[in-house]
Design a protein around this motif. Structure first.
Motif, PDB file in Angstrom:
ATOM      1  N   UNK A  38       0.822  -1.204   0.000  1.00 14.13           N
ATOM      2  CA  UNK A  38       0.000   0.000   0.000  1.00 14.13           C
ATOM      3  C   UNK A  38       0.860   1.259   0.000  1.00 14.13           C
ATOM      4  N   UNK A  39       0.327   2.333  -0.590  1.00 14.64           N
ATOM      5  CA  UNK A  39       0.924   3.639  -0.398  1.00 14.64           C
ATOM      6  C   UNK A  39       0.492   4.177   0.960  1.00 14.64           C
ATOM      7  N   UNK A  40       1.433   4.645   1.761  1.00 11.32           N
ATOM      8  CA  UNK A  40       1.117   5.109   3.109  1.00 11.32           C
ATOM      9  C   UNK A  40       1.661   6.518   3.309  1.00 11.32           C
ATOM     10  N   UNK A  41       0.798   7.411   3.771  1.00 12.25           N
ATOM     11  CA  UNK A  41       1.192   8.787   4.081  1.00 12.25           C
ATOM     12  C   UNK A  41       0.737   9.115   5.488  1.00 12.25           C
ATOM     13  N   UNK A  42       1.666   9.461   6.368  1.00 15.63           N
ATOM     14  CA  UNK A  42       1.357   9.836   7.750  1.00 15.63           C
ATOM     15  C   UNK A  42       1.806  11.275   7.955  1.00 15.63           C
ATOM     16  N   UNK A  43       0.894  12.137   8.402  1.00 11.64           N
ATOM     17  CA  UNK A  43       1.209  13.546   8.572  1.00 11.64           C
ATOM     18  C   UNK A  43       0.552  14.099   9.837  1.00 11.64           C
ATOM     19  N   UNK A  44       1.195  15.078  10.468  1.00 15.83           N
ATOM     20  CA  UNK A  44       0.488  15.820  11.517  1.00 15.83           C
ATOM     21  C   UNK A  44      -0.675  16.595  10.890  1.00 15.83           C
TER      22      UNK A  44
END
Length: 281
Positions: free
Chosen positions: A190-196
């Motif tokens: 999967x493409x994963x993006x974690x951001x505040x």
């Protein structure tokens, strides 16, 4: 294998599969009504999976409400839709739930329900007793780890339900880079993006934040107190339109009702109990 303790009495409620009840409410409404009947037991609740989400690449957002709660559960939510529908999801009013009043959150959740032929969601409700049990176990296991594991379980649940997840967007808990790397190891396909502040950046996370907040609001509203509180005022509030004495985010107040104060001392007659505002002294 995830190492947090199982939820006592946990159950999964998906759509209307708890038994015959014709005519039945919409599947997602039925799932939340099950939460309202027994908010302290926790468990997993989910909408039916829309047909297009089984056939087309989907974007999925993850967010929570009530992290470190004073009252009621912590609720994790995911919301997903086909990638080519993300702009339509935003047009429905997906926005950071902390910027919305309770009434507006309910209205926009209703719009998500009405779009149930292409929008789906799932919740994991963690009651206070479960959170405390996790924090007090012998092996060190903090709230960040519990949050990460709950989000991971929800993503896996959606995948196991047949949703063609391609991209995952997550509101960070702890350092975003480490959390993102952790999820990429767990879900390498999967493409994963974690951001505040991802709930203000990505429509699927915004929608998840609305789902989580609405579920938590309803759980707290229908909470059955173990303590004898008489007839408590349940207008707790948790949004920018509510009067507050504590803030979880700028502009997001939490109203704290008058508490029962107990004065303790030594000797006969030294202990007195009264109702009304005040502190333990």
């Amino acid at each position: 294998m995830l190492n947090h303790a199982p939820l006592h009495g946990a159950r999964t409620v998906i759509g209307g599969n708890r038994g015959p009840a014709p005519p039945s409410p919409a599947p997602s409404a039925m799932a939340l009504s099950a939460l309202q009947r027994d908010p302290a037991s926790g468990g997993r609740f989910a909408s039916a999976v829309p047909g297009p989400c089984r056939a087309r690449p989907c974007a999925l957002g993850v967010d929570e409400a009530g992290r470190g709660p004073v009252l009621g559960p912590m609720v994790y939510a995911v919301c997903y839709c086909p990638e080519d529908k993300v702009q339509e999801l935003q047009a429905l009013g997906a926005a950071d739930s902390k910027t919305l009043s309770e009434a507006e959150r309910e209205r926009r959740f209703g719009l998500l329900e009405a779009a149930g032929d292409w929008v789906g969601w799932a919740l994991q409700v963690l009651p206070p007793a479960h959170i405390s049990a996790c924090m007090q176990q012998r092996a060190k296991y903090n709230l960040n780890e519990l949050s990460h594991d709950t989000a991971t379980e929800l993503i896996q649940f959606v995948l196991d339900s047949g949703v063609q997840v391609a991209q995952v967007f997550v509101d960070t808990v702890g350092p975003a880079d480490k959390y993102e790397a952790k999820l990429r190891r767990r879900f390498p396909e999967l493409g994963v993006t974690v951001r505040p502040k991802a709930d203000a950046l990505f429509p699927t996370v915004s929608a998840a934040s609305i789902c989580a907040k609405v579920a938590r609001d309803r759980a707290v509203l229908h909470w059955n107190f173990v303590e004898d509180l008489g007839d408590p005022d349940r207008d707790y509030g948790s949004g920018p339109q509510d009067q507050g004495v504590a803030e979880e985010e700028p502009g997001a107040g939490v109203w704290v009702p008058p508490a029962r104060a107990v004065q303790l001392g030594h000797g006969a007659g030294a202990a007195a109990e009264r109702r009304g505002p005040g502190a333990v002294g």
